[in-house]
Structures are given as C-alpha cells and as structure tokens.
Design an enzyme around this catalytic site. Sequence first.
Site, PDB file in Angstrom:
ATOM      1  N   ASP A 156     -45.213   2.403 -48.580  1.00  0.00           N
ATOM      2  CA  ASP A 156     -45.993   2.851 -47.305  1.00  0.00           C
ATOM      3  C   ASP A 156     -45.165   3.659 -46.305  1.00  0.00           C
ATOM      4  O   ASP A 156     -44.045   3.154 -45.824  1.00  0.00           O
ATOM      5  CB  ASP A 156     -46.523   1.504 -46.556  1.00  0.00           C
ATOM      6  CG  ASP A 156     -47.719   2.132 -45.937  1.00  0.00           C
ATOM      7  OD1 ASP A 156     -47.810   3.227 -45.264  1.00  0.00           O
ATOM      8  OD2 ASP A 156     -48.164   1.018 -45.012  1.00  0.00           O
ATOM      9  N   HIS A 229     -57.393   6.862 -50.204  1.00  0.00           N
ATOM     10  CA  HIS A 229     -56.889   6.401 -48.809  1.00  0.00           C
ATOM     11  C   HIS A 229     -56.375   7.764 -48.311  1.00  0.00           C
ATOM     12  O   HIS A 229     -56.443   8.119 -47.126  1.00  0.00           O
ATOM     13  CB  HIS A 229     -56.101   5.384 -48.808  1.00  0.00           C
ATOM     14  CG  HIS A 229     -55.591   4.925 -47.377  1.00  0.00           C
ATOM     15  ND1 HIS A 229     -56.244   4.927 -46.462  1.00  0.00           N
ATOM     16  CD2 HIS A 229     -54.136   4.970 -46.958  1.00  0.00           C
ATOM     17  CE1 HIS A 229     -55.435   4.546 -45.371  1.00  0.00           C
ATOM     18  NE2 HIS A 229     -54.021   4.722 -45.794  1.00  0.00           N
TER      19      HIS A 229
HETATM   20  C1  HEM Z   1     -54.416  -1.869 -44.587  1.00  0.00           C
HETATM   21  C2  HEM Z   1     -53.819  -0.756 -43.878  1.00  0.00           C
HETATM   22  C3  HEM Z   1     -53.226   0.248 -44.529  1.00  0.00           C
HETATM   23  C4  HEM Z   1     -52.356   0.334 -45.645  1.00  0.00           C
HETATM   24  C5  HEM Z   1     -51.874  -0.932 -46.456  1.00  0.00           C
HETATM   25  C6  HEM Z   1     -51.890   1.560 -45.810  1.00  0.00           C
HETATM   26  C7  HEM Z   1     -51.118   2.007 -46.784  1.00  0.00           C
HETATM   27  C8  HEM Z   1     -50.902   3.342 -47.019  1.00  0.00           C
HETATM   28  C9  HEM Z   1     -50.083   3.926 -48.253  1.00  0.00           C
HETATM   29  C10 HEM Z   1     -49.419   3.005 -49.303  1.00  0.00           C
HETATM   30  C11 HEM Z   1     -50.293   5.373 -48.238  1.00  0.00           C
HETATM   31  C12 HEM Z   1     -49.429   6.430 -49.257  1.00  0.00           C
HETATM   32  C13 HEM Z   1     -48.084   6.517 -49.149  1.00  0.00           C
HETATM   33  C14 HEM Z   1     -47.775   7.186 -47.618  1.00  0.00           C
HETATM   34  O1  HEM Z   1     -47.831   8.446 -47.443  1.00  0.00           O
HETATM   35  O2  HEM Z   1     -47.343   6.500 -46.739  1.00  0.00           O
HETATM   36  C15 HEM Z   1     -50.653   5.669 -46.898  1.00  0.00           C
HETATM   37  C16 HEM Z   1     -50.892   6.856 -46.447  1.00  0.00           C
HETATM   38  C17 HEM Z   1     -51.429   7.130 -45.278  1.00  0.00           C
HETATM   39  N1  HEM Z   1     -52.020   6.356 -44.565  1.00  0.00           N
HETATM   40 FE1  HEM Z   1     -52.393   4.520 -44.697  1.00  0.00          FE
HETATM   41  N2  HEM Z   1     -52.401   2.637 -44.757  1.00  0.00           N
HETATM   42  C18 HEM Z   1     -53.208   1.691 -44.064  1.00  0.00           C
HETATM   43  C19 HEM Z   1     -54.005   1.949 -43.028  1.00  0.00           C
HETATM   44  C20 HEM Z   1     -54.124   3.436 -42.312  1.00  0.00           C
HETATM   45  C21 HEM Z   1     -54.652   3.516 -41.433  1.00  0.00           C
HETATM   46  C22 HEM Z   1     -55.665   2.674 -40.378  1.00  0.00           C
HETATM   47  C23 HEM Z   1     -54.517   4.828 -41.027  1.00  0.00           C
HETATM   48  C24 HEM Z   1     -55.027   5.914 -40.031  1.00  0.00           C
HETATM   49  C25 HEM Z   1     -55.742   5.570 -39.009  1.00  0.00           C
HETATM   50  C26 HEM Z   1     -53.555   5.385 -41.996  1.00  0.00           C
HETATM   51  C27 HEM Z   1     -53.097   6.600 -42.103  1.00  0.00           C
HETATM   52  C28 HEM Z   1     -52.478   6.964 -43.348  1.00  0.00           C
HETATM   53  C29 HEM Z   1     -52.069   8.464 -43.315  1.00  0.00           C
HETATM   54  C30 HEM Z   1     -52.012   9.568 -42.372  1.00  0.00           C
HETATM   55  C31 HEM Z   1     -51.208   8.610 -44.802  1.00  0.00           C
HETATM   56  C32 HEM Z   1     -50.549   9.885 -45.421  1.00  0.00           C
HETATM   57  C33 HEM Z   1     -51.494  10.522 -45.832  1.00  0.00           C
HETATM   58  C34 HEM Z   1     -50.927  11.900 -46.531  1.00  0.00           C
HETATM   59  O3  HEM Z   1     -50.632  11.751 -47.662  1.00  0.00           O
HETATM   60  O4  HEM Z   1     -50.818  12.785 -45.737  1.00  0.00           O
HETATM   61  N3  HEM Z   1     -53.215   4.217 -42.942  1.00  0.00           N
HETATM   62  N4  HEM Z   1     -51.232   4.419 -46.339  1.00  0.00           N
END
Ligand code: HEM
Length: 327
Positions: A156, A229
């Site tokens: 993440d 996501h």
């Molecule tokens: C349970 C809560 C969450 C988990 C476990 C989670 C996990 C992840 C994971 C594993 C990734 C892919 C790897 C990375 O690029 O970091 C990701 C990408 C991302 N997440 Fe989350 N996330 C959560 C909540 C959120 C929320 C609430 C937001 C925004 C309001 C968010 C925004 C993003 C963004 C902007 C990316 C990158 C997208 C890209 O590749 O450009 N995440 N998240």
Amino acid sequence: MTGRSWDRVPIEAQSIDAPLSRAAVFLVVTVGGEQAALTKACAALDGLDDLVKTVGFRDLGARLSCIVGIGHGLWNRLDPGRLPRELKPFTPIAGPVHDAPSTPGDLLFHIRSERPDLCFEFERLLLDSLGDSVTVVDEVSGFRYFDARDLLGFVDGTANPTGLALPASALVGDEDADFAGGSYVVIQKYLHDLKAWAEVPTPLQEAIIGRTKIDNVEIDDDDAPRKSHKSLATIVDADGNEHDILRDNMPFGRPGQREFGTYFIGYTRHLWVIETMLQRMYVGVPPGAYDRLLDFSRPHTGTTFFAPTRPTLEALVQAAQAKLGAS
Ligand code: HEM
C-alpha cells in the site's frame, strides 16, 4: 496543473514529505467550547515544535515528526471567516451499498517515527499539555507491516507521488496564496473483515485492488466489467491531467479483539480530488459499480482538516491568543 509549480517542498511546510515510518499515531481531539479551553489548546499548539525537539532529540535517527491539522469548526473559532478556500467538514456519502460517515474532530495530530516509543512519549506529553481543554475522539497506533503491506496483504502506497510531483500534488499553490504550502488532510479509520477476505480467491482479490498480490504489479482493467480500487481512485480532469494525492496509510489492530484495520490518511492540494475519489469508490463508476474493497472494509470515522505551514499556524495561534487575552 495550474498555480505554483513547486521546485521543492517549501521549508515552512509541515513535515508532510516525511518518509514512510515504521510507527505512527493518529490522534483526533475536539476542543472544549469555553474560552479557557481554547486558550489552553492554543498554548499547546504554540509549543508543538519545541515538544518535537524535546522528544525527538533523544534519538535523532528515529526521525520523530508531528503534523497538526485543524478542522473547519476550530478554524472558524480561531480566525472567523478567513479559511483555506476549500476547507469544510467531511461530507458524508450514502452509496448504494456502503456509507462513509462524517465524524467530529477539531485537531488531528499525525505523529510519525521509526520508534513506537517515541510516538508514545510524544503523544503522552502532548496530551499532558492539552490537559482538560480537549476530548480524545480517536487514537490509533499504526505499524509498518512487512514490505509496507496493508492487513489485506497488498503493498500500500506504491503510486504515491515522489520528487517534484509530491509538493505539486499535496501542497496548496498560488490558487489560494494566503494558504500556499499547506495541505488538506482527510482521514478515515477502516476495520476489515479479514475472515471474509481470506475466502476470496487471490485472482479476485487482485482484480479488486488492481495490483498483483505477491509482486505488486499494476493490472490493466480498462476492459474489465468492474473497475478496481486503483482505477476508481485515479482522477483525471477534463483536460486529461491526472491528480494524485499523498497517502500515508498504516495498518493497526488487536488480534485478541479480532480488530484489523487500515488507517487511511490522504494529503492533497485540492480537497475536491479526495472527495471525487470517495464518490467514485462509494457510488461507483458507473453508479452502482462501487469499490468492492468496501465489502471487506468499513469506515468508522471520516474527518477533514487543513495542515497549514508553520508560519501560518504560528500566526493563527498568536492572533487567537492576543484576541483571547484581550477579551
Ligand atoms: C481500507 C482502506 C484502503 C486500503 C486497504 C487501500 C489500499 C490500497 C492499495 C493496496 C493500493 C494499490 C497500491 C498503491 O498504489 O498504493 C491503493 C491505491 C490507491 N488508493 Fe487506496 N486503500 C484504501 C482506501 C483508500 C481511500 C479511502 C482512498 C481515497 C480517498 C484511496 C486512494 C488510493 C489511491 C489514490 C491509490 C493509487 C491509485 C493509482 O494507482 O494511481 N485509498 N490503495
């Protein structure tokens, strides 16, 4: 991207660019309604930098830092009518299946260090100085889990902006010159149903997140029936510009209580960017095709803050102190 293009993180900005740490504490408090509470809270805010030195100097290598965010309600008490342009309370979302609640919070302290004991010590002394002026709404101690994985098992933070893209995404620019160098901060505390998640086959987990699990490679889901996501959280404006945010999510939990969570924290130059991400996640694209991560992750809090630059914070607190002293 419009407005100032930063060539580095300005020295006056709070430590938003601090590297991903091994430990963090997320502390959210409300400030009592009486003048005495506000006066005491201001004194504690005034002493914040000194407190980071007091505790951090005991092991400089552990890189203790603390960012303070101020909520809409408290900002209006400190300097009525002169707020960062986009600052407002967290807007709750009612999706077709999942909701995002809005919960109270006047101050957020995002405390980071390589050592959990430094985070603990800092928080202890900070709460001593705030005394009975505040009520603790929520307190979470997060930890780095293996190679920066969340408790769902995925790495993440990979797509976070780095280098010059970091201030360009996370810090306000000339579009709101009085608050340039500050950052909007949104937090949500999520609890996971790990038992249900473990029953999902890995290929489907990967399709839900948008990356492979072991080696963290991005999955192209342009033609997939449901967006991942990663894709729902990718924001492209009408001119084709992609708008990133800076995330510093941390796992937390108490296995004995079957509590397993992710503390989401996002820093952004434009609040609308995080709001759009949340809309896309909860409402879905197209509407109804929501983020399936939410079937296994429930938000228990949701609060918006603004983390001003150090000089803006100092001026805000000192002006409020002068007014409180005079009244
Ligand atoms: C349970 C809560 C969450 C988990 C476990 C989670 C996990 C992840 C994971 C594993 C990734 C892919 C790897 C990375 O690029 O970091 C990701 C990408 C991302 N997440 Fe989350 N996330 C959560 C909540 C959120 C929320 C609430 C937001 C925004 C309001 C968010 C925004 C993003 C963004 C902007 C990316 C990158 C997208 C890209 O590749 O450009 N995440 N998240």
